[in-house]
Design a protein around this motif. Structure first.
Motif, short mmCIF file in Angstrom:
data_model
loop_
_atom_site.label_atom_id
_atom_site.label_comp_id
_atom_site.label_asym_id
_atom_site.label_seq_id
_atom_site.Cartn_x
_atom_site.Cartn_y
_atom_site.Cartn_z
N LYS A 39 56.72 39.37 20.13
CA LYS A 39 58.42 38.37 19.58
C LYS A 39 59.01 38.93 20.48
CE LYS A 39 57.75 38.66 14.86
NZ LYS A 39 57.77 38.98 13.22
N PRO A 40 60.53 38.18 21.35
CA PRO A 40 61.51 38.83 22.10
C PRO A 40 62.10 39.58 21.56
CG PRO A 40 61.71 36.50 21.50
CD PRO A 40 60.31 37.08 20.40
N ALA A 41 62.53 40.80 22.06
CA ALA A 41 63.09 42.10 21.85
C ALA A 41 64.34 41.66 22.43
CB ALA A 41 62.55 43.27 22.34
N SER A 42 64.90 42.42 21.57
CA SER A 42 66.91 42.28 21.92
C SER A 42 66.83 43.27 23.24
CB SER A 42 67.61 43.76 20.19
OG SER A 42 67.25 42.81 19.26
N ALA A 43 68.43 43.22 23.36
CA ALA A 43 67.96 43.96 25.35
C ALA A 43 69.92 43.84 24.98
CB ALA A 43 67.25 43.22 25.78
N ALA A 44 69.72 45.18 26.13
CA ALA A 44 71.16 45.56 26.62
C ALA A 44 71.13 44.66 28.26
CB ALA A 44 71.90 46.21 26.28
N VAL A 45 71.57 44.01 28.54
CA VAL A 45 71.73 43.76 30.30
C VAL A 45 73.54 43.34 30.67
CG1 VAL A 45 71.53 41.76 31.57
CG2 VAL A 45 70.05 41.96 28.92
N THR A 46 73.30 44.19 32.07
CA THR A 46 74.89 44.50 32.90
C THR A 46 74.99 42.97 33.14
OG1 THR A 46 73.84 46.64 33.51
CG2 THR A 46 75.03 45.98 35.39
N LYS A 47 76.26 42.95 33.60
CA LYS A 47 77.01 41.72 33.53
C LYS A 47 76.15 41.18 34.98
CE LYS A 47 81.60 38.91 33.37
NZ LYS A 47 82.45 39.02 33.62
N GLY A 48 75.61 40.17 35.24
CA GLY A 48 75.66 39.48 37.04
C GLY A 48 73.61 39.77 36.71
N LYS A 49 73.12 39.74 36.41
CA LYS A 49 71.93 40.71 35.73
C LYS A 49 71.14 39.04 35.00
CE LYS A 49 72.23 44.23 38.41
NZ LYS A 49 71.67 45.02 39.67
N ASP A 50 69.94 39.47 36.04
CA ASP A 50 68.48 38.42 35.14
C ASP A 50 67.98 39.10 34.32
OD1 ASP A 50 69.51 36.66 37.14
OD2 ASP A 50 67.65 37.13 38.34
N ALA A 51 67.65 38.00 32.96
CA ALA A 51 67.42 39.04 31.65
C ALA A 51 66.38 37.69 31.70
CB ALA A 51 67.88 38.67 30.58
N THR A 52 65.00 38.35 31.07
CA THR A 52 63.51 37.45 30.58
C THR A 52 63.26 37.55 29.34
OG1 THR A 52 63.42 36.94 33.01
CG2 THR A 52 61.88 36.17 30.98
N PHE A 53 63.06 37.07 28.51
CA PHE A 53 62.34 36.95 27.07
C PHE A 53 61.41 36.17 26.81
CE2 PHE A 53 66.97 37.72 27.44
CZ PHE A 53 67.15 38.63 26.40
N VAL A 54 60.21 37.08 26.90
CA VAL A 54 59.15 36.65 26.33
C VAL A 54 58.83 37.09 24.67
CG1 VAL A 54 56.17 36.75 26.84
CG2 VAL A 54 57.94 37.28 28.09
N ALA A 55 57.97 35.33 24.28
CA ALA A 55 57.05 35.33 23.04
C ALA A 55 55.99 34.66 23.20
CB ALA A 55 57.95 34.47 22.02
N LYS A 56 54.72 35.36 22.43
CA LYS A 56 53.21 34.48 22.62
C LYS A 56 53.49 33.86 20.96
CE LYS A 56 52.28 37.27 26.81
NZ LYS A 56 50.40 38.25 26.74
N VAL A 57 52.26 33.58 21.02
CA VAL A 57 52.11 32.43 19.76
C VAL A 57 50.02 32.17 20.17
CG1 VAL A 57 51.95 30.60 18.40
CG2 VAL A 57 54.12 31.84 19.94
N ASP A 58 49.33 32.77 18.70
CA ASP A 58 48.31 32.26 18.77
C ASP A 58 47.68 31.02 18.12
OD1 ASP A 58 45.47 33.24 18.41
OD2 ASP A 58 45.37 34.05 17.19
#
Length: 1121
Positions: A39-58
Motif C-alpha cells: 500500500k502507498p505510505a504517507s509522506a512529507a515532501v519538500t516543495k519543488g521535489k518529486d514524489a512517487t507512491f507505489v501500490a501492488k495488487v495480487d
C-alpha cells in the motif's frame, strides 16, 4: 528522491475500510477483500521535489484484470489530471501475477498537500487504502566555504581596499512563523461556560471584554434557522459521474402532491430525452442521461419559496491506446516510423526510449513527432546502431511498447576489379563500383596500403573507386585489393607486367597455346557475372608469329571493336566481352597455326546472373494473427543454384515494406506472424543465389489475418417442391473484421455421411433454392459461411426434410385500394399488381364484365406469386368490372376490380337568359350531353360586358342548372357562358348563351307581367345514390346519399328491408337534403343490404347499397398462414 513505500502485509491483514460512498454513483455492493500486497505510505515532501507512491495488487485469485483509481479527497479522480505534473505507470509481473501501480507528482506544490485514497476493484471484489501528503517549505542553504566570506571594500580589484569580515558574523536565524489554523472564537465562546470567558479572551487576544459580552449576548438572541418545511431530505452537497454515464439527483418533499422545479446554473430545466423528471410519492428525482462536460454545473431544486443546492462533477475517461506499436526491423540509414492510435483526437502522448523521455527539446533533429487525427507517430530520420532499443508510448490510460532492431546495410558490388596486363610505361587503371555512394575505402598491394603519389592516383566519384598507375614499372606488378571501410568485404585483382623480349636468332617453333587445362580436360569453363566485363588473355608462342582464329561454335569472332571483340598482340591474344549477356554463353575455341604446325584449345564461357523473381506468391491460409505464404521457385535460377529466399510484407495502401527475415530461408512456404487481425497485407519474395538478390516478385493478392466466422443462425426451410427445397438463414452472430464472402450449402440423405455441395460459388444472399433433389427422399441440409480464413462451422437443420410438393389452397390477396372503385383519367397508365398464393402454381384467368379479356388494349402478365393488369393509355371503353380467377384443380378463388375511366365533361346545353328584371338576370341551361363518364358536381358561370368583352366569374360550383346574376350595371349589355365541372375539373369548352341581357335605365316605364306563383311541389328524388362499401369491424362507418322534394319528404332507413328504429348503434342525420347513417363500431353481423326511402304526398323514391364488414384480425391470420 527516495520512494515512499510501506512494508508488505503479512498473513491475513485486516482489510482497509471501504471508501466513502460518492452520491450519484451506482450503489452496487462489492465484497471488501485484502487485494493490496503493498500500500502507498504517507509522506512529507519538500516543495519543488518529486514524489512517487507505489501500490501492488495480487491478481492470482482475480477472474479479470483489476482496475485501480487514484483519488484525492472523496471524489476527485486523479486519472483525468494526468500530464506533466501527475504521471501514472502500470507494470505486470507474469511470474508472481502482481500488478504494480505508480503515481508520480513532479515538482510538488502546496496544493498537492492533503488526503489521498487508492481504490482497486475487480468484478465483485474491492479494496482501498488512504495516505496523506504534506508539503514542507524549502530550507535556505548555508554558506559552507568560509573563504568566500572574505571580501575587500572598494571596486578597484582583487588587491584594492580593506578586508571586510562582516560576512563571518553570526547570523540570527529567522524565526519561522507558524501558520496557525483559523479558529472561530465566537463558536468557542458560545459553547464555553461563562467562567471561562476571560481565559479564552486572553488566549485569543481579545481586550474589549465588555464589547465581547455584548456581542455574545446579541448572538444568543438570534433565532436559530428553523427546519425546512418543504423538504424531508435535501440534495447531497455534491455528485460525481463518469462522462457518458447517467446520474440521478433525488430529494424528498413533505407534501406528496407538491410540484418541484429544477434549475441548472439558474436556468430552468425542461423535460426532454436528456433530462427526465420522476415523481413517486414524496420522492422527486432528476435523471441526467449521457453526462458530458457541459453538464458539470450547479443544480437546484425549488419548492415554492424554498431551495436546495448541489454541484455535479463530470469526470472524463482516461485516454486509451486503440492500436498498439509494431516491432520494426530495419538497416542502417533507413527511415523508421512508430505509429500508435489513441481514443481521442486531442490527446497527448509521451514517448520514451529505454526509460529516457523523448521530446522536442531533447531529441533535436534526429526525432520528429507527428499528429494525424487519432494517430501519433514517432519518426527516426536515419536509423543507426545507437537507436536499437525498446520504445514506449504512454497515455494517462495505457501504454504500448515496441522493439527496434537495426542491422548493418549489406554492401553490394556492382562491378568487380578486373585483372590487368600492361606493358612497360603504359597506364594501369583498376576500377570497381559498389552500391553505396557514401562508402569510402583503401587500396592495398600485397597487404600494404597504397599511398597516392606522382604516378599513383586514387579517386572516388559517386559509387566508383579508381586506382590509376602511370608509366607502369616491373615493380608495380602484383595483387591489388580494395577494402571498403566498415564492411567485411574485399575486391582483388592482379597486375601483370608484360616484358618484351627481342630474340635476334631466327628460329622456327610450332605454335602453342599456353592454357591451364589441368582442371577439366579440354573443356575449360570460365564463369562471368552478367553485366560484368570478361577479358580472357591467352599467351601464344611460335616462330614465325602464328595466325590466331577465335570461334564460337561454327562462327568466327573477328571483330576488333565492339562489345564482343578480339584484341591481338605479338604473343598475346585477348578475348573481350563488355557487359556479358546470357546470349554470350556457349562453347568457344581458339586455333593458332604457322608453318611449323598448329594448336587448338576449347573453352566454355558460362554467364551467371541473379535469379528471376519467384512466381505465384499467394496466401494459402490465414489465422487470427498469422498467414501461410507459398510460392514457386524462379523459372531461371541465374545459372547458379538458388540458396534461399527473403520475404517482405506491407499493409495495403502503405509504401513501407518490412523485412520478415534477414537470414536466407530455404523452403518455398513461410508462416508470417505478428500481424494485426482485420488489416489487409501484401507479400513479396526475393530469390537469392551466389550472384546476388533477384528483383522482387509480384505482390501477392491482398489477404487479411482473420479467424473464421461463426456458424449461420436461424436456418429454416422456406419452401419445398417435388425436386427443390428453398432455405433461408440469418448471418452469424460473430463475423469479425474479415466479413463474409458468401455461403456454401450442402445436403445429404438422412442416415448418410456423404455431403454434396449444392452451389459451385459462394452465394451472397441469405437464401438459396437447392435443385435436382430426388422426390420423396428425406434430406438433411447445412450452411457454412465463407471468408478469407475459410469455412465456418456448419449450421445444420435439426430434422430431415421430405422432398415433396406441399398443396396450398389458392388465395387472392387483393390490395386495400382495389377493394373500392378505381378511378383513373383518360390517357393515364393503369398498372395493377394483385398478389396471390397457392401450390402448385395456380391457373390464372382474367374476365371483363364476364367476358374473357381482350389482350389487344389491356395486357396481363402472371408470375409465380402475382398477376399484373396494365393499360398503357386508358380510354373510357376500359371502364367496367374486371374479374381475376385463381384455380388449383377444383379449388377456385376470385376477386372483382371495378375500374372507371373519366375525363372532363362537355359544355352545358341550351344556355339562355330566362328573365331580366331590375339589375338581375335569371339564367337557365341543361346538363351536358357528355358528363365525362362521371357525375357533374357543379357549374361555373361567367359574365362579360359587351363593351369590354372581358369575362368575369360570377359563381363557382353551382349545383343547379340555373342561377340568378345580380348587381349588374344599368344600361350595359351582358353575355353569359357556363362551364361544366366533374371530378376531373372544368370542361374545356363552355356553353355560351345565344342572347344577351340588357339592363334598362331607370325612368322607363315597365309593365311587369302579373305574378304567377310557381308550383315547386315535386315528388322525392335521390340526386346522389348510396354506394357499396367495405369496412373493418370495430371502426366507425357511415353511408350517405342526397334527396330533394317538396313538401319535405319523410326519411326511413332500413337494413335487409327491416326498418331501423331508435337503435343507439345508429345515428341518422339530415342536413339540407344530405342524408347520413352513422354506424358505431360495426361488427360482422352489421353487414348486409341497407336502403333509404323518402316519402311525401306526391310519391316516394328509394336507394340501396351493400355493406361488407371485414374482421380486424384477418391480416394477422393470413400472415401466420
Amino acid at each position: 528522491m527516495p520512494e515512499p513505500q510501506t512494508p508488505e502485509t503479512k498473513g491475513d491483514a485486516p482489510a482497509a475500510p471501504p471508501a466513502d460512498h460518492v452520491p450519484g454513483e451506482d450503489s452496487q455492493t462489492s465484497e471488501l477483500t485484502g487485494l493490496f500486497v503493498l500500500k502507498p505510505a504517507s509522506a512529507a515532501v519538500t516543495k519543488g521535489k518529486d514524489a512517487t507512491f507505489v501500490a501492488k495488487v495480487d491478481s492470482s485469485t482475480l477472474p479479470r484484470k483489476p482496475i485501480l483509481k487514484w483519488l484525492k479527497g472523496k471524489w476527485l479522480d486523479l486519472g483525468s489530471k494526468a500530464g506533466k505534473h501527475l504521471q501514472f505507470k502500470e507494470t505486470y509481473d507474469r511470474n508472481s501475477k502482481v500488478y504494480t501501480y505508480e503515481m508520480s507528482i513532479v515538482k510538488v506544490v502546496d496544493g498537492d498537500a492533503g488526503g489521498y485514497r487508492c481504490e482497486v476493484t475487480s468484478k465483485d471484489k474491492c479494496d482501498s487504502c488512504t495516505f496523506d501528503v504534506s508539503v514542507d517549505a524549502v530550507q535556505e542553504e548555508q554558506q559552507d566555504n568560509i573563504l568566500e566570506a572574505f571580501k575587500r571594500s572598494g571596486d578597484a580589484g582583487e588587491d584594492a581596499g580593506d578586508l571586510d569580515f562582516s560576512a563571518l558574523l553570526k547570523k540570527r536565524e529567522k524565526k519561522r512563523e507558524e501558520v496557525k489554523e483559523e479558529v472561530d472564537v465566537w463558536e468557542i465562546l458560545k459553547a464555553a461556560k461563562p467562567c471561562d470567558y476571560e481565559k479564552i479572551a486572553i488566549e485569543y487576544g481579545i481586550t474589549d471584554l465588555r464589547g465581547m459580552l455584548k456581542r455574545l449576548k446579541a448572538m444568543r438572541k438570534e433565532v436559530e434557522p428553523k427546519k425546512s418545511d418543504a423538504f424531508l431530505r435535501k440534495l447531497d452537497p455534491a455528485y460525481s459521474a463518469d462522462k457518458g454515464k447517467k446520474i440521478q439527483l433525488a430529494v424528498e418533499v413533505a407534501d406528496p402532491d407538491v410540484q418541484v422545479k429544477w434549475f441548472k446554473n439558474g436556468q430552468e430545466i425542461k423535460p426532454s430525452a436528456k433530462f427526465l423528471f420522476e415523481s413517486v410519492g414524496n420522492k422527486r428525482k432528476l435523471t441526467i442521461n449521457k453526462c458530458n462536460l457541459p453538464d458539470d454545473a450547479a443544480y437546484e431544486c425549488v419548492v415554492g419559496e424554498e431551495k436546495c443546492f448541489t454541484e455535479l462533477f463530470v469526470k472524463e475517461p482516461p485516454i486509451t491506446i486503440t492500436k498498439l506499436l509494431d516491432d520494426v526491423h530495419t538497416v542502417v540509414g533507413e527511415k523508421v516510423e512508430f505509429e500508435v492510435e489513441v481514443s481521442e483526437d486531442g490527446a497527448n502522448v509521451r514517448w520514451m526510449k529505454d526509460g529516457v523521455e523523448l521530446n522536442r527539446e531533447t531529441a533535436g533533429s534526429k526525432y520528429r513527432f507527428k499528429k494525424d487525427g487519432k494517430k501519433r507517430i514517432l519518426i527516426i530520420n536515419e536509423a543507426t546502431k545507437e537507436d536499437i532499443g525498446i520504445y514506449h508510448v504512454f497515455t494517462n490510460g495505457g501504454e504500448s511498447e515496441a522493439e527496434l532492431e537495426v542491422e548493418d546495410k549489406e554492401l553490394q558490388v556492382l562491378q568487380n576489379v578486373a585483372d590487368l596486363t600492361v606493358k612497360s610505361a603504359e597506364q594501369a587503371v583498376f576500377k570497381c563500383e559498389v552500391s553505396d555512394e557514401k562508402v569510402t575505402g583503401k587500396w592495398f598491394k600485397h597487404g600494404v596500403e597504397v599511398q597516392p603519389g606522382d604516378r599513383i592516383k586514387i579517386t572516388h566519384v559517386g559509387r566508383t573507386h579508381k586506382l590509376t598507375i602511370d608509366e607502369v614499372k616491373p615493380s608495380d606488378a602484383g595483387d591489388y585489393t580494395f577494402v571498403p571501410d566498415g564492411h567485411a568485404l574485399s575486391l582483388s585483382a592482379k597486375l601483370n607486367f608484360l616484358e618484351i623480349k627481342i630474340d635476334y636468332v631466327p628460329r622456327q617453333d610450332p605454335p602453342k597455346i599456353h592454357l591451364d587445362t589441368s582442371g577439366a580436360g579440354n573443356k575449360n569453363a570460365i564463369t562471368v557475372v552478367a553485366g560484368n566485363k570478361l577479358r580472357f588473355d591467352l599467351e601464344i608462342t611460335g616462330e614465325p608469329a602464328p595466325t590466331v582464329c577465335w570461334m564460337k561454335g561454327d562462327n568466327a569472332v573477328a571483330e576488333s571493336e565492339g562489345r564482343v571483340r578480339v584484341e591481338a598482340r605479338k604473343t598475346l591474344s585477348s578475348f573481350v566481352i563488355e557487359g556479358a549477356e546470357k546470349a554470350d554463353e556457349g562453347f568457344y575455341s581458339i586455333a593458332v597455326s604457322n608453318p611449323a604446325g598448329q594448336d587448338r584449345a576449347d573453352l566454355f564461357i558460362k554467364v551467371v546472373d541473379v535469379p528471376d523473381p519467384p512466381d505465384n506468391v499467394k496466401c494459402t491460409s490465414v489465422g487470427e494473427d498469422s498467414a501461410m505464404i507459398a510460392w514457386e521457385p524462379p523459372a531461371f535460377d541465374g545459372g547458379v543454384p538458388v540458396k534461399g529466399y527473403l520475404m517482405e510484407r506491407k499493409k495495403v495502401g502503405s509504401s513501407r515494406w518490412t523485412k520478415l527475415n534477414f537470414d536466407v530461408y530455404e523452403s518455398t512456404a513461410y508462416e508470417a506472424r505478428k500481424m494485426i487481425e482485420g488489416v489487409l497485407y501484401e507479400m513479396r519474395v526475393f530469390a537469392v543465389n551466389g550472384v546476388g538478390l533477384s528483383q522482387p516478385s509480384t505482390n501477392s493478392k491482398p489477404f487479411m489475418p482473420i479467424a473464421p466466422t461463426g456458424e449461420p443462425t436461424r436456418l429454416m426451410v422456406d419452401d419445398v417442391t417435388d425436386t427443390t427445397c428453398a432455405l433461408k438463414w440469418r448471418p452469424p452472430e460473430k463475423i469479425g473484421a474479415g466479413g463474409i464472402d458468401g455461403y456454401i450449402i450442402e445436403y445429404c440423405k438422412e442416415g448418410g455421411d456423404e455431403w454434396v455441395q449444392a452451389n459451385e460459388a459462394p452465394v451472397e444472399r441469405n437464401q438459396y433454392r437447392v435443385k435436382g433433389l430426388p422426390v420423396g427422399e428425406k434430406m438433411l441440409f447445412r450452411v457454412m459461411a465463407v471468408n478469407i480464413a475459410g469455412r465456418s462451422p456448419p449450421a445444420t437443420l435439426a430434422q430431415a426434410v421430405t422432398v415433396r410438393e406441399i398443396v396450398e389452397r389458392p388465395k387472392i390477396r387483393l390490395p386495400r385500394h382495389l377493394r373500392t372503385k378505381l378511378i383513373s383519367l383518360v390517357g393515364e397508365k393503369v398498372n395493377l399488381v394483385i398478389p396471390f398464393q397457392g401450390k402448385p402454381r395456380p391457373v390464372v384467368t382474367w374476365l371483363k364484365d364476364g367476358i374473357p379479356l381482350d389482350g389487344k388494349t389491356v395486357g396481363t402478365r402472371t408470375g409465380d406469386l402475382d398477376s399484373i393488369l396494365f393499360i398503357r393509355s386508358a380510354e373510357r371503353t376500359h371502364s367496367g368490372k374486371y374479374t381475376l380467377s385463381v384455380q388449383i384443380e377444383d379449388t377456385l378463388d376470385t376477386a372483382d376490380i371495378h375500374i372507371q375511366i373519366v375525363e372532363k365533361p362537355g359544355p352545358p346545353l341550351q344556355v339562355h337568359v330566362a328573365e331580366v328584371w331590375g339589375f338581375n338576370v335569371a339564367l337557365e341551361w341543361k346538363p351536358p350531353k357528355d358528363d365525362g363518364n362521371c357525375e357533374i358536381i357543379g357549374y361555373t358561370i361567367q359574365k362579360a360586358d359587351m363593351k369590354a368583352k372581358e369575362w368575369f366569374t360570377v359563381y363557382e360550383h353551382n349545383r343547379r342548372p340555373s342561377c340568378t346574376v345580380s348587381d349588374l350595371i344599368m344600361g350595359n349589355e351582358y353575355s353569359f357562358r357556363v362551364f361544366s365541372e366533374n371530378i376531373c375539373g372544368l370542361g374545356d369548352e363552355p356553353g355560351v348563351g345565344k342572347k344577351t341581357a340588357v339592363i334598362m335605365k331607370t325612368g322607363l316605364s315597365y309593365n311587369p307581367p302579373p305574378f304567377k306563383e310557381k308550383d315547386i311541389s315535386s315528388s322525392p328524388k335521390f340526386t346522389a345514390p348510396l354506394v357499396d362499401r367495405s369496412v373493418v369491424a370495430g371502426y366507425a362507418a357511415a353511408i350517405s346519399c342526397a334527396v330533394r322534394g317538396y313538401p319535405k319528404p319523410k326519411i326511413v332507413w332500413m337494413k335487409n328491408n327491416m326498418i331501423i328504429g331508435e337503435d343507439p348503434k345508429y345515428l341518422m342525420l339530415n342536413k339540407q337534403g344530405v342524408l347520413t347513417l352513422n354506424i358505431r363500431k360495426p361488427s360482422r353481423f352489421d353487414g348486409g343490404k341497407y336502403s333509404c326511402r323518402a316519402t311525401n304526398d306526391l310519391g316516394e323514391d328509394k336507394v340501396e347499397c351493400k355493406l361488407e364488414v371485414r374482421a380486424a384480425q384477418e391480416k394477422g391470420a393470413e400472415a401466420k398462414k
